[in-house]
Design an enzyme around this catalytic site. Structure first.
Site, PDB file in Angstrom:
ATOM      1  N   ASP A   1       0.844  -1.193   0.000  1.00  8.81           N
ATOM      2  CA  ASP A   1       0.000   0.000   0.000  1.00  8.81           C
ATOM      3  C   ASP A   1       0.883   1.248   0.000  1.00  8.81           C
ATOM      4  O   ASP A   1       1.632   1.484   0.938  1.00  8.81           O
ATOM      5  CB  ASP A   1      -0.891  -0.028   1.253  1.00  8.81           C
ATOM      6  CG  ASP A   1      -1.813   1.172   1.365  1.00  8.81           C
ATOM      7  OD1 ASP A   1      -1.869   1.985   0.437  1.00  8.81           O
ATOM      8  OD2 ASP A   1      -2.493   1.283   2.402  1.00  8.81           O
TER       9      ASP A   1
ATOM     10  N   GLU B   1      -1.715  -1.348  -3.919  1.00 12.13           N
ATOM     11  CA  GLU B   1      -2.797  -0.459  -3.480  1.00 12.13           C
ATOM     12  C   GLU B   1      -2.444   1.019  -3.584  1.00 12.13           C
ATOM     13  O   GLU B   1      -1.355   1.433  -3.198  1.00 12.13           O
ATOM     14  CB  GLU B   1      -3.154  -0.792  -2.022  1.00 12.13           C
ATOM     15  CG  GLU B   1      -4.234   0.082  -1.422  1.00 12.13           C
ATOM     16  CD  GLU B   1      -4.588  -0.318   0.004  1.00 12.13           C
ATOM     17  OE1 GLU B   1      -5.160   0.522   0.724  1.00 12.13           O
ATOM     18  OE2 GLU B   1      -4.287  -1.468   0.397  1.00 12.13           O
TER      19      GLU B   1
ATOM     20  N   HIS C   1     -11.900  -0.436   3.464  1.00 12.35           N
ATOM     21  CA  HIS C   1     -10.879   0.077   4.371  1.00 12.35           C
ATOM     22  C   HIS C   1     -11.475   0.310   5.756  1.00 12.35           C
ATOM     23  O   HIS C   1     -12.676   0.447   5.911  1.00 12.35           O
ATOM     24  CB  HIS C   1     -10.357   1.405   3.802  1.00 12.35           C
ATOM     25  CG  HIS C   1      -9.639   2.292   4.774  1.00 12.35           C
ATOM     26  ND1 HIS C   1     -10.305   3.230   5.538  1.00 12.35           N
ATOM     27  CD2 HIS C   1      -8.327   2.396   5.098  1.00 12.35           C
ATOM     28  CE1 HIS C   1      -9.435   3.870   6.287  1.00 12.35           C
ATOM     29  NE2 HIS C   1      -8.228   3.391   6.045  1.00 12.35           N
TER      30      HIS C   1
ATOM     31  N   GLU D   1     -10.964  -5.170   5.892  1.00  9.28           N
ATOM     32  CA  GLU D   1      -9.647  -4.920   6.477  1.00  9.28           C
ATOM     33  C   GLU D   1      -9.692  -5.154   7.983  1.00  9.28           C
ATOM     34  O   GLU D   1     -10.749  -5.070   8.606  1.00  9.28           O
ATOM     35  CB  GLU D   1      -9.220  -3.471   6.185  1.00  9.28           C
ATOM     36  CG  GLU D   1      -7.814  -3.133   6.600  1.00  9.28           C
ATOM     37  CD  GLU D   1      -7.371  -1.773   6.110  1.00  9.28           C
ATOM     38  OE1 GLU D   1      -6.175  -1.622   5.803  1.00  9.28           O
ATOM     39  OE2 GLU D   1      -8.209  -0.842   6.036  1.00  9.28           O
TER      40      GLU D   1
END
Length: 389
Positions: free
Chosen positions: A212, A238, A321, A340
């Site tokens: 990410d 990501e 998220h 997540e």
């Protein structure tokens, strides 16, 4: 039946960690209690909500605009047609009164946080877990009680070396996770590749790594990382660039044919639609991370799911998220691809109800009314302190 009071408190979730873009040393969130006159088990029903990490508490917006609008409305105008429950859609419309479209900014966080508390109250009034209420109202009545979760971590931390990073990831795997995530973009490409190799060295068959960048890269850097990351079998790459740079995201598909993920910093159905229209996302492999707690709440998330369906996307490509129980309930009730999880960070707001364990990368939703906050003792303690004050 009515809402008698809405309370908000700004609380710290500070930590010395950082990603490629921000540090969390001064991070806060808003905790909200929506208090009703409905009695269950001899106590008034209270719905709770909070916003996800990465955006700060929005108490001023709530106190100055959104809470007064709800409290000044005729109570009957906020109820369902039969008067038997609060209507989240009508309450949402009330909050959005006199708000211009576009420029969603931080108001989406303020509304989303209150919206979470409203849905918690609605499910408690019906005496159901929120996931079952959602399956009944918007699905086929069958909740998918097993939910895929991945462990998010791998932040940059003062003095944290590769061995510490490996130990962190082993701890998640030992707790039953099959997919783990680490940050990139806060160091050089060579350093990040070394860190990735370190994490991959502790993974076993069937275990995967996500990386990410938190929107850090310009086009050239995003492409350089895409080329370098192509050597790995990652779960996803990501948020390479700015969340609203749809051209950058679309360009990356020419350099990275494996799964990518983005969307956590898009805060409306309209922005999500622009990502689908112009961001080059691929419905057969890419992942969408819209977070209801940051993007006007579940009312808006339902609109986003309808939009995705119209554009040929399955909701199973959505893994929100935030690592909170609201999205867990949405995943179970509406059949998303998972959620997540922050096993060790942003406590007590992250994680699952007490006793819920990760097994083979999955958790099983417990039978708790509402969102289930009361099942997490340290979180409920903070919530009850607000509603009892």
């Amino acid at each position: 039946m009515k809402i008698v009071e809405i309370r908000e408190k700004t609380l710290p979730i500070s930590s010395p960690i950082r990603n490629a873009y921000i540090d969390f040393s001064k991070m806060t969130l808003s905790l909200v209690a929506v208090m009703t006159d409905v009695m269950r088990d001899g106590k008034p029903v209270v719905g709770y909500g909070f916003n996800s990490n990465g955006r700060y508490g929005q108490g001023n917006l709530m106190r100055e605009r959104f809470i007064p609008r709800i409290m000044e409305a005729m109570p009957a105008s906020l109820l369902s047609d039969d008067g038997g429950n609060l209507d989240p859609h009508r309450i949402w419309n009330c909050m959005f009164t006199n708000e211009k479209p576009g420029g969603h900014g931080e108001r989406s966080v303020a509304i989303g946080t209150i919206d979470m508390a409203v849905w918690d109250a609605v499910a408690k009034i019906e005496g159901k877990p929120l996931f079952q209420l959602l399956a009944d109202r918007y699905g086929d009545g069958v909740a998918r009680r097993e939910v895929f979760v991945y462990a998010a971590g791998g932040y940059y931390y003062p003095g944290k070396n590769d061995d510490a990073l490996k130990d962190e990831m082993r701890s998640y795997l030992d707790r039953g996770y099959k997919v783990v995530k680490m940050k990139i973009g806060g160091a050089s490409l060579d350093d990040d590749l070394r860190r990735i190799d370190a994490v991959l060295s502790v993974l076993q068959d069937g275990q995967k790594l996500c990386v990410d960048a938190n929107g850090r890269f310009d086009m050239d850097t995003a492409i350089a990382y895409a080329k370098a990351l192509s050597q790995y079998d990652l779960f996803w790459y990501e948020e390479a660039g700015d969340p609203l740079d749809f051209e950058l995201q679309a360009m990356l598909r020419n350099y990275y044919d494996k799964p990518m993920a983005t969307g956590e910093n898009l805060f409306s159905m309209q922005d999500a639609r622009n990502l689908i229209r112009y961001g080059g996302m691929r419905a057969d492999r890419d992942w969408l991370q819209f977070d209801c707690a940051l993007s006007y709440g579940l009312v808006e998330y339902l609109r986003t799911l309808d939009m995705l369906h119209q554009h040929g996307w399955s909701r199973t490509r959505c893994i929100p998220h935030g690592g909170h129980q609201m999205s867990l309930n949405i995943a179970a009730g509406l059949g998303l691809g998972g959620n997540e999880s922050y096993p060790d960070l942003f406590q007590p707001f992250g994680g699952f109800p007490d006793g819920v364990q990760v097994e083979n990368g999955m958790i099983t939703m417990p039978d708790l009314p509402g969102i289930g906050f009361e099942g997490k003792a340290n979180l409920y303690q903070a919530m009850k302190a607000l509603s009892d004050a």
